[in-house]
Design an enzyme around this catalytic site. Structure first.
Site, short mmCIF file in Angstrom:
data_model
loop_
_atom_site.label_atom_id
_atom_site.label_comp_id
_atom_site.label_asym_id
_atom_site.label_seq_id
_atom_site.Cartn_x
_atom_site.Cartn_y
_atom_site.Cartn_z
N ARG A 162 0.94 -1.69 -0.10
CA ARG A 162 -0.12 -0.12 -0.13
C ARG A 162 0.81 1.21 0.07
NH1 ARG A 162 -4.51 -2.39 4.21
NH2 ARG A 162 -5.93 -3.35 2.29
N GLY A 209 -9.54 -9.24 -1.57
CA GLY A 209 -8.00 -9.68 -1.13
C GLY A 209 -7.80 -11.34 -1.30
N LYS A 249 -18.95 -17.23 0.93
CA LYS A 249 -20.59 -17.35 0.99
C LYS A 249 -21.39 -16.37 -0.15
CE LYS A 249 -20.46 -16.06 5.38
NZ LYS A 249 -20.11 -15.61 6.76
N GLY A 301 -12.97 -4.71 -0.70
CA GLY A 301 -14.72 -4.27 0.00
C GLY A 301 -14.82 -2.77 -1.41
#
Ligand code: AMP
Length: 400
Positions: A31, A358, A202, A381
């Site tokens: 990052r 991720g 999920k 996200g």
């Protein structure tokens, strides 16, 4: 970035939320590396730079006496490394706004760099507080948002602060520009066939994404734990595999909608199953719709690898989000590895590929293939929400 930096102070929201070890040393500086081009550009063009970022979740991990654990979450942990990377001194202010921050910001000369303390030490940050944002804005002449990873949050430093700068005095940084440009390559007029590969644990986390993708992809590959909800919805036996019983109807509807739109849905025909959630478990390979009780699907099988590979290699645009299995355990990593290899191979043959999210990013990096795909997103996200078609607050704040 169309800003004139000469003699100006630029307040840059970066994402320095890097992982640290027990000694507070940086274990992965991706990052920081990703933010360097924007910082260097501002410095090379006669500007001074004021950097702000969050680090961790200090408000969620307060000390026993209810105070902030400043030693653990201080942004000072990144200062030395940043200074080395920039090849120049980096000043640090142990507050984010206030008298000290104002004095240090006012004293900055062109070419100098100041890092402010963790934005999340301030209660107003996550609330998008106007007074806090205004105080931040008063430190500088220009505002740049280069923190794509938090662009989906309407926080003070990522969103509210922008309203205190007129158009012409605010901009995306290079990283934000690249993230937006590459996501739009998938969303707007992509070369076809367009294939989305969606995996992970999920269905519920990715419903909006799946629904949206069905509107415009040609092929939708579904792997990972979420695939078993689809098999059960179609009457399959899935043993002890991961399942969301409250999403069976939804899974059925998604399949129906895909069929109506002519989208080719690929589920893993076979699975590597285990009698325990462990790398030491006994394993077998069976059809994904006939898994015996006591066994669970932890990776896609050989037939699935072959059919997914063929589809990927015939694609011109590829979006990948989420692993095909429990890739953290070596016995269940082959599916994810194959996908990474095939996405890289397709890219080599001329396809455009975007890896976002991720775990798929981790997989591509682990295999040393990060440079063999077209773009690896830095925002899990945020990228998911962008692809879902949501307008991200951090992007809207700059565009106006
Ligand atoms: P996500 O964050 O939704 O992308 O999910 C990533 C996680 O899903 C990883 O930690 C994987 O280990 C896990 N996962 C993938 N496939 C399976 C599976 N078949 N059963 C259980 N967990 C899985």
């Amino acid at each position: 970035m169309q800003l004139d930096f000469q003699g100006k102070k630029a307040l840059i929201r970066v994402d320095f939320n890097v992982p640290l070890n027990a000694n507070n040393e940086i274990t992965d500086d991706t990052r920081i590396q990703a933010a360097l081009p924007t910082i260097k550009h501002a410095l090379d063009n006669g500007g001074a730079v004021i950097l702000m970022s969050h680090l961790g979740r200090p408000m969620k991990k307060l000390k026993e006496d209810g105070s902030i654990n400043r030693e653990k979450f201080t942004l000072h942990h990144i200062v030395n490394h940043l200074s080395q990377q920039l090849g120049r001194d980096v000043q640090f202010c142990d507050e984010t706004v206030g008298e000290k921050a104002t004095t240090m910001a006012n004293a900055l000369e062109p070419g100098q760099v100041l890092v402010l303390e963790n934005t999340r030490f301030n209660k107003g940050e996550k609330k998008g507080d106007e007074a806090f944002a205004e105080a931040l804005s008063q430190l500088a002449d220009l505002y740049i948002n280069d923190a794509f990873g938090t662009a989906h949050r309407a926080h003070a430093s990522t969103t509210t602060v922008a309203q205190f700068f007129p158009q012409g005095a605010k901009s995306f940084g290079f990283l934000m520009e690249a993230e937006i440009k590459n996501a739009n390559k998938v969303l707007n007029n992509p070369d076809r066939p367009l294939t989305a590969i969606i995996g992970g644990a999920k269905v519920s986390d990715k419903i909006l994404l799946l629904e949206r993708l069905i509107d415009f992809v040609n092929n939708l590959i579904i792997g990972g734990g979420m695939a078993y909800t689809f098999f059960k919805a179609q009457g399959g036996q899935i043993g002890n595999s991961l399942v969301e019983d409250d999403r069976l109807e939804l899974a059925k509807e998604l399949l129906k909608k895909a069929a109506a739109k002519g989208v080719n849905i690929l589920l893993p025909e076979d699975s590597i199953v285990a009698d325990n959630f462990s790398n030491e478990a006994n394993i077998d390979s069976v059809n994904s719709n006939s898994i015996a009780d006591g066994w669970m699907g932890l990776d896609i099988g050989e037939k699935a690898r072959a059919s997914f590979s063929e589809t990927i290699l015939n694609s011109q645009t590829i979006l990948w989000n989420g692993p095909m299995g429990v890739f953290e355990m070596s016995n269940f990593a082959n599916g994810t590895k194959t996908i990474a290899e095939m996405v890289a191979k397709a890219t080599n043959q001329g396809a455009f590929s975007l890896v976002g999210g991720g775990d798929s990013v981790a997989a591509v990096k682990q295999m040393g293939l990060a440079n063999e795909v077209s773009y690896v997103s830095t925002g899990g996200g945020a990228m998911l929400e962008f692809l879902e078609g949501k307008e991200l607050p951090g992007i809207k704040a700059i565009k106006g």
